[in-house]
Design a protein around this motif. Sequence first.
Motif, PDB file in Angstrom:
ATOM      1  N   THR A  86      24.577  15.464  50.099  1.00  0.00           N
ATOM      2  CA  THR A  86      23.050  15.682  49.989  1.00  0.00           C
ATOM      3  C   THR A  86      22.404  15.550  48.678  1.00  0.00           C
ATOM      4  N   GLN A 105      29.179  17.585  52.145  1.00  0.00           N
ATOM      5  CA  GLN A 105      28.366  17.049  52.710  1.00  0.00           C
ATOM      6  C   GLN A 105      27.461  18.200  51.846  1.00  0.00           C
ATOM      7  N   TYR A 112      25.404   7.952  54.970  1.00  0.00           N
ATOM      8  CA  TYR A 112      26.994   8.859  55.480  1.00  0.00           C
ATOM      9  C   TYR A 112      28.084   8.233  56.680  1.00  0.00           C
ATOM     10  N   SER A 161      31.145   8.046  54.723  1.00  0.00           N
ATOM     11  CA  SER A 161      31.445   9.281  54.840  1.00  0.00           C
ATOM     12  C   SER A 161      33.002   9.395  55.058  1.00  0.00           C
TER      13      SER A 161
END
Length: 192
Positions: free
Chosen positions: A62, A58, A32, A36
């Motif tokens: 996921t 997010q 992440y 990210s």
Amino acid sequence: MKDEQLRTKEQLHKKIIEACKKGDNRARYKLYELYSKAMFNICHRMMNNREEAEDMLQEAFTQAFIKLESFRYESNFGSWLKRIVVNTCINAINKRKVDLTYCEEIYDYDTQEENDNYEPVFTVENITQAMAQLPEGGRMVFSLYLLEGYDHGEIAQILEIKESTSKTQFMRAKRRVVELLKQTHGDAMDKI
């Protein structure tokens, strides 16, 4: 030297990805951290809203962690993840049932030819602000084509539109961005 650094980076990422597949939460957090920021930028350009972009980021991570077993190293992980991010954003936009709005229905354009001899100095901030003012459909095509590197055929498939519509949307969005930059930067843009 660069090839060796790239191979080392790929091996490191492969170790992290393999640890993620085994359920290692520290490896997931590391993955992440690695991706990210770049993926958030994609979300923000597509959603045009910070809070929605955070939600999409997010959701995309996921989905990526759920689908990680299907990642086979046939492409680099960043490309694989980017596709998930783009699809997550498009699905969210489609859920809002927003149709692509043709720019010509909103704006009138001059058919002036662009002067290729002048290279204006643009900042990322100025262009980002102009992009934020585009209609959603034009902004999505503009972002996918110019910033994410998809071709019009891929964009047409992703957005479920005709390739010619993608090309037209991009051309009009580009003109609108230039028009907005001219409005905000006056004299510096007159030579375009």
